[in-house]
Design a protein around this motif. Sequence first.
Motif, PDB file in Angstrom:
ATOM      1  N   ILE A 109       2.458 -24.222  -5.739  1.00  0.00           N
ATOM      2  CA  ILE A 109       3.702 -23.333  -6.276  1.00  0.00           C
ATOM      3  C   ILE A 109       4.200 -22.357  -5.147  1.00  0.00           C
ATOM      4  O   ILE A 109       3.150 -21.822  -4.016  1.00  0.00           O
ATOM      5  CB  ILE A 109       3.012 -22.245  -7.559  1.00  0.00           C
ATOM      6  CG1 ILE A 109       2.755 -23.665  -8.742  1.00  0.00           C
ATOM      7  CG2 ILE A 109       4.160 -21.705  -7.397  1.00  0.00           C
ATOM      8  CD1 ILE A 109       2.093 -22.132  -9.748  1.00  0.00           C
ATOM      9  N   VAL A 110       4.903 -23.039  -4.323  1.00  0.00           N
ATOM     10  CA  VAL A 110       5.741 -22.434  -3.285  1.00  0.00           C
ATOM     11  C   VAL A 110       6.333 -21.019  -3.459  1.00  0.00           C
ATOM     12  O   VAL A 110       7.408 -21.509  -4.331  1.00  0.00           O
ATOM     13  CB  VAL A 110       6.401 -22.947  -2.053  1.00  0.00           C
ATOM     14  CG1 VAL A 110       6.557 -22.043  -1.429  1.00  0.00           C
ATOM     15  CG2 VAL A 110       5.219 -23.838  -1.857  1.00  0.00           C
ATOM     16  N   LEU A 111       6.169 -20.128  -3.718  1.00  0.00           N
ATOM     17  CA  LEU A 111       7.262 -18.556  -4.364  1.00  0.00           C
ATOM     18  C   LEU A 111       8.070 -18.737  -3.074  1.00  0.00           C
ATOM     19  O   LEU A 111       7.569 -18.526  -1.772  1.00  0.00           O
ATOM     20  CB  LEU A 111       6.581 -17.135  -4.767  1.00  0.00           C
ATOM     21  CG  LEU A 111       5.803 -17.646  -5.827  1.00  0.00           C
ATOM     22  CD1 LEU A 111       4.778 -18.168  -5.907  1.00  0.00           C
ATOM     23  CD2 LEU A 111       6.025 -15.907  -6.738  1.00  0.00           C
ATOM     24  N   ILE A 112       9.828 -18.013  -3.846  1.00  0.00           N
ATOM     25  CA  ILE A 112      10.226 -17.677  -2.522  1.00  0.00           C
ATOM     26  C   ILE A 112      10.824 -16.266  -3.153  1.00  0.00           C
ATOM     27  O   ILE A 112      11.326 -16.433  -4.660  1.00  0.00           O
ATOM     28  CB  ILE A 112      11.386 -18.800  -2.349  1.00  0.00           C
ATOM     29  CG1 ILE A 112      10.777 -20.092  -1.735  1.00  0.00           C
ATOM     30  CG2 ILE A 112      12.903 -17.467  -1.545  1.00  0.00           C
ATOM     31  CD1 ILE A 112      11.761 -20.790  -1.418  1.00  0.00           C
ATOM     32  N   ASP A 113      11.258 -15.438  -2.536  1.00  0.00           N
ATOM     33  CA  ASP A 113      12.194 -13.412  -2.920  1.00  0.00           C
ATOM     34  C   ASP A 113      13.526 -14.503  -2.627  1.00  0.00           C
ATOM     35  O   ASP A 113      13.926 -14.760  -2.010  1.00  0.00           O
ATOM     36  CB  ASP A 113      11.451 -12.996  -2.124  1.00  0.00           C
ATOM     37  CG  ASP A 113      12.661 -11.521  -2.470  1.00  0.00           C
ATOM     38  OD1 ASP A 113      13.140 -11.999  -3.466  1.00  0.00           O
ATOM     39  OD2 ASP A 113      11.767 -10.685  -2.440  1.00  0.00           O
ATOM     40  N   ALA A 114      13.987 -14.637  -4.292  1.00  0.00           N
ATOM     41  CA  ALA A 114      15.634 -14.834  -4.482  1.00  0.00           C
ATOM     42  C   ALA A 114      15.838 -14.332  -3.071  1.00  0.00           C
ATOM     43  O   ALA A 114      17.220 -14.550  -2.594  1.00  0.00           O
ATOM     44  CB  ALA A 114      15.626 -14.368  -5.900  1.00  0.00           C
ATOM     45  N   GLY A 117      15.292 -15.646   0.470  1.00  0.00           N
ATOM     46  CA  GLY A 117      15.523 -17.022   0.699  1.00  0.00           C
ATOM     47  C   GLY A 117      14.105 -17.541   1.357  1.00  0.00           C
ATOM     48  O   GLY A 117      13.593 -16.527   1.492  1.00  0.00           O
ATOM     49  N   VAL A 118      15.017 -18.414   1.812  1.00  0.00           N
ATOM     50  CA  VAL A 118      13.564 -18.966   2.951  1.00  0.00           C
ATOM     51  C   VAL A 118      13.463 -18.598   4.173  1.00  0.00           C
ATOM     52  O   VAL A 118      14.091 -17.963   5.418  1.00  0.00           O
ATOM     53  CB  VAL A 118      14.721 -20.612   3.024  1.00  0.00           C
ATOM     54  CG1 VAL A 118      13.069 -20.844   4.185  1.00  0.00           C
ATOM     55  CG2 VAL A 118      14.605 -21.421   2.028  1.00  0.00           C
ATOM     56  N   ILE A 119      12.063 -17.988   4.118  1.00  0.00           N
ATOM     57  CA  ILE A 119      12.244 -17.082   5.389  1.00  0.00           C
ATOM     58  C   ILE A 119      10.634 -18.047   6.141  1.00  0.00           C
ATOM     59  O   ILE A 119      10.238 -19.064   5.558  1.00  0.00           O
ATOM     60  CB  ILE A 119      11.427 -15.790   5.227  1.00  0.00           C
ATOM     61  CG1 ILE A 119      10.602 -15.863   4.201  1.00  0.00           C
ATOM     62  CG2 ILE A 119      12.647 -14.994   4.674  1.00  0.00           C
ATOM     63  CD1 ILE A 119      10.018 -14.588   3.942  1.00  0.00           C
ATOM     64  N   ILE A 141      11.594 -19.830  -7.385  1.00  0.00           N
ATOM     65  CA  ILE A 141      12.595 -18.880  -6.754  1.00  0.00           C
ATOM     66  C   ILE A 141      12.397 -17.837  -7.298  1.00  0.00           C
ATOM     67  O   ILE A 141      12.967 -17.556  -8.945  1.00  0.00           O
ATOM     68  CB  ILE A 141      13.402 -19.558  -6.668  1.00  0.00           C
ATOM     69  CG1 ILE A 141      13.910 -20.930  -5.518  1.00  0.00           C
ATOM     70  CG2 ILE A 141      14.901 -18.606  -6.141  1.00  0.00           C
ATOM     71  CD1 ILE A 141      15.325 -21.421  -5.192  1.00  0.00           C
ATOM     72  N   ASN A 142      11.273 -17.251  -7.119  1.00  0.00           N
ATOM     73  CA  ASN A 142      11.097 -15.649  -8.062  1.00  0.00           C
ATOM     74  C   ASN A 142      12.056 -14.289  -7.871  1.00  0.00           C
ATOM     75  O   ASN A 142      13.087 -14.371  -7.039  1.00  0.00           O
ATOM     76  CB  ASN A 142       9.882 -15.742  -7.876  1.00  0.00           C
ATOM     77  CG  ASN A 142       9.075 -13.993  -8.592  1.00  0.00           C
ATOM     78  OD1 ASN A 142       9.523 -14.233  -9.820  1.00  0.00           O
ATOM     79  ND2 ASN A 142       8.586 -13.457  -8.574  1.00  0.00           N
ATOM     80  N   LYS A 143      12.130 -13.615  -8.667  1.00  0.00           N
ATOM     81  CA  LYS A 143      12.716 -12.033  -8.908  1.00  0.00           C
ATOM     82  C   LYS A 143      14.322 -12.723  -8.582  1.00  0.00           C
ATOM     83  O   LYS A 143      15.044 -11.867  -9.009  1.00  0.00           O
ATOM     84  CB  LYS A 143      12.646 -11.532  -7.349  1.00  0.00           C
ATOM     85  CG  LYS A 143      11.212 -11.050  -7.268  1.00  0.00           C
ATOM     86  CD  LYS A 143      10.807  -9.861  -5.530  1.00  0.00           C
ATOM     87  CE  LYS A 143       9.404 -10.044  -5.205  1.00  0.00           C
ATOM     88  NZ  LYS A 143       9.030  -9.465  -4.541  1.00  0.00           N
ATOM     89  N   MET A 144      14.849 -13.240  -9.662  1.00  0.00           N
ATOM     90  CA  MET A 144      15.838 -14.032  -9.654  1.00  0.00           C
ATOM     91  C   MET A 144      16.381 -12.807 -10.837  1.00  0.00           C
ATOM     92  O   MET A 144      17.498 -12.263 -10.609  1.00  0.00           O
ATOM     93  CB  MET A 144      15.486 -15.325 -11.092  1.00  0.00           C
ATOM     94  CG  MET A 144      15.519 -16.565 -10.428  1.00  0.00           C
ATOM     95  SD  MET A 144      16.415 -16.887  -8.911  1.00  0.00           S
ATOM     96  CE  MET A 144      18.172 -17.363  -9.886  1.00  0.00           C
ATOM     97  N   ASP A 160      18.356 -24.666   1.404  1.00  0.00           N
ATOM     98  CA  ASP A 160      17.624 -24.638   2.253  1.00  0.00           C
ATOM     99  C   ASP A 160      16.753 -25.220   2.150  1.00  0.00           C
ATOM    100  O   ASP A 160      16.393 -25.507   3.685  1.00  0.00           O
ATOM    101  CB  ASP A 160      17.498 -22.864   2.541  1.00  0.00           C
ATOM    102  CG  ASP A 160      19.416 -22.323   2.408  1.00  0.00           C
ATOM    103  OD1 ASP A 160      20.206 -22.609   3.226  1.00  0.00           O
ATOM    104  OD2 ASP A 160      18.914 -21.272   2.356  1.00  0.00           O
ATOM    105  N   PHE A 161      16.150 -24.707   0.950  1.00  0.00           N
ATOM    106  CA  PHE A 161      14.975 -25.557   0.969  1.00  0.00           C
ATOM    107  C   PHE A 161      14.521 -27.928   1.674  1.00  0.00           C
ATOM    108  O   PHE A 161      13.937 -27.708   2.266  1.00  0.00           O
ATOM    109  CB  PHE A 161      14.272 -25.996  -0.172  1.00  0.00           C
ATOM    110  CG  PHE A 161      12.355 -25.645   0.111  1.00  0.00           C
ATOM    111  CD1 PHE A 161      11.679 -24.466   0.289  1.00  0.00           C
ATOM    112  CD2 PHE A 161      11.880 -26.581  -0.581  1.00  0.00           C
ATOM    113  CE1 PHE A 161      10.566 -24.831  -0.257  1.00  0.00           C
ATOM    114  CE2 PHE A 161      10.435 -26.678  -0.031  1.00  0.00           C
ATOM    115  CZ  PHE A 161       9.572 -26.119  -0.007  1.00  0.00           C
TER     116      PHE A 161
END
Lengths: 415, 302
Positions: A109-114, A117-119, A141-144, A160-161
């Motif tokens: 599970i790859v998390l991304i802070d909404a 974005g992609v960093i 995509i977390n913290k929606m 982006d991903f």
Amino acid sequence: MDVLKIATAGSVDDGKSTLIGRLLYDTKSLTSDKLEAIEKKSKQLGYDYLDFSLATDGLVAEREQGITIDVAHIYFSTANKSYIIADTPGHVEYTRNMVTGASTSQAAIVLIDARKGVIEQTNRHFFINNLLRIKTVIVAINKMDLVDFSEEKYNQIKSDFEALMSKRDYQDQNITFIPVSALKGDNVVNKSENTPWYTGKTLLDYLENTDQKDVYNTGTPRFPVQYVIRPKTEEFHDFRGYAGKVYGGELSVGDSVFVLPSQTKSKIKDIHFYDKKVQTASRRSSVLITLEDDVNISRGDMIVKENDLPTIDKQFTATISWMDSENLTTGKKYVVQHGVNKVLAKVSTIHHKINPDYSGVDETAETLKMNDIAKVSFKLNKPIFYDAFKTHRTNGSFILIDSQSNHTVGAGFIQ
Amino acid sequence: MTDTDTSKINPLENEAIYIFREVAAQFEKPVLLFSGGKDSITLVRLAQKAFYPAKIPFPLMHIDTGHNFPETIEFRDRLVKELGLELIVRNVQDSIDEGKVKEESGRYASRNQLQTTTLLDAIEEFKFDACIGGARRDEEKARAKERIFSVRDDFGQWDEKNQRPELFDMLNGQIELGQNVRVFPISNWTELDVWSYIQKEQIEIPSIYFAHTRATFLRDGLIWSADDDVVYRDENEEVEERVVRFRTVGDMSCTAAVLSDASDISSVVQEIRDSSISERGARIDDKRSEAAMEKRKQQGYF
Ligand SMILES: Nc1nc2c(ncn2[C@@H]2O[C@H](COP(=O)(O)OP(=O)(O)OP(=O)(O)O)[C@@H](O)[C@H]2O)c(=O)[nH]1
Ligand SMILES: [Mg+2]
């Protein structure tokens, strides 16, 4: 029952630990005493919500700093599956722990802070999951909740991903995107009312529906001999059995085999699992094999099917992940542990360092620092029997041990 | 023999067997730390499976606090005899008599911490290089950080910030003289996994795991065995007979009972499934502080 091992990935504070805590909470896997402890501690820290990361950050230093330092393994189960989740640290400094967590997992599970974005760290973690050929990747995509559950934001991050995905080496990966709020619970176990535009599955739903074939790459059977069993009792006087685990495929009674390194031909006589005899040993089973002929076999030797030989060589080139504070340099000697086999190895060439953010390679590198990933060639004092990591996850991987400190200092994936 | 293949394998069982074989191959003097509890009994069965038809190629060792439930000791001796295993016993009482450790006193007195000294002395005495234990990562959150092969220095200490990475299923057991490795073959099992395995394999376990009538008293909302020789009890803590069982078996002085009428293995498994409190919830030694386990582990506790 099926066991699914999952690793998390994502940058510091993206919410990995919180997501796992949420999964435990919403599947009612947190027992009342553990929940009470979380409630108490959250209050003590002055939060007006439950900090689920407290369920997994087990070291004092982690709770003090509010970050994960070392991999923790968390367990929960549903009616149809058992889950083992490796909660890995997001900090760049601990990239090696992420490699470790991913190496034992079948899904990630790859998390991304909404908001972010992609960093760079997303690139790196996706790169590692791809390098390790993790077949199933879920991009959460977390913290929606912090971006008003914006569909536009979600789509932007997704595209982006996807741009990143086109650069990956291992294309045969199942990738799916889910908008979540780990803190509030949206789309983790329960479907969110805040994302009516999202028609896909919740995280748990998706995991529940992954099948063995979605997570395992099949290969050819390899049987590294772990231990030779000779009971020397009256009942089993001449018994000589080879204990080990079957990797990649299956082996059956009657199969014509080759024993490496001697390349002696024989046939499988019996396969034992404890006090039972079985016809076929399937992948990942720990069995005991006897052969028709009297062959001299010891630990580290390998039994393979006759027409299915691995590469037998005293050198190889591999992508390695360096994990030690002492640098790797050309000419240095290490112990290569390849499965249960150990040989001495010398670094012959460092070809280049790979920037794990897909920005290319560094051909000038002469040494490797902790967390570096590079293409390196080794010379060995004895031949090993290997496959390319691409075709065989187990027989294509190894670890490097420093013979002075005895530490595990690196992991490698053979080309 | 009914199975034709191993495709219905239990991945956890196969992993544990693999780990046992690695221990036998990589170390010169392994020992299985046997407490008489369900986890170590499960370990013995897994070790049998790993080496059959040969015998388990290492001894068992019990660090006896002198505060064990008598049922556990009887069980231990019977098991060892039936399987023809070698058993080493070292007593905490001896460490106390030799003045190496001091007995705790008061309400929460327990010999649980004192075990560490006796254990470390025994490791040195026999020069054990690998000690196999039944700890599981799901038991407690510091344990969730533990490796399968966990290196201890000459002082038996755990350096939690400097653990060796464990990749794939390759286990690195290389150590220096004087160091030893703690090995946890059932790291990835949960409490329910252990109970289900005991049920499926029909493994015999001590009677205290099943419902029985016992003289008990209440303290801090937990039920304690009223054995006044071992467990401290205030006069106002009244003794009452209750139908109870134990979910985990440590010392009498640090293991609380639960009310239960589960008198056979299937009702125990059902009870665990339905239960809303964790196993360690009944261990007073963990309640001493939030970081209790991590601290004890650093000092060499199992
Ligand atoms: N608003 C909001 N906050 C979140 C969400 N998920 C996590 N957080 C917060 O983000 C902070 C970091 O969460 P963690 O779970 O510790 O992050 P992590 O990814 O495990 O961090 P490392 O382990 O240090 O890499 C905490 O304060 C969480 O409460 C979310 O969905 N919404
Ligand atoms: Mg974390």
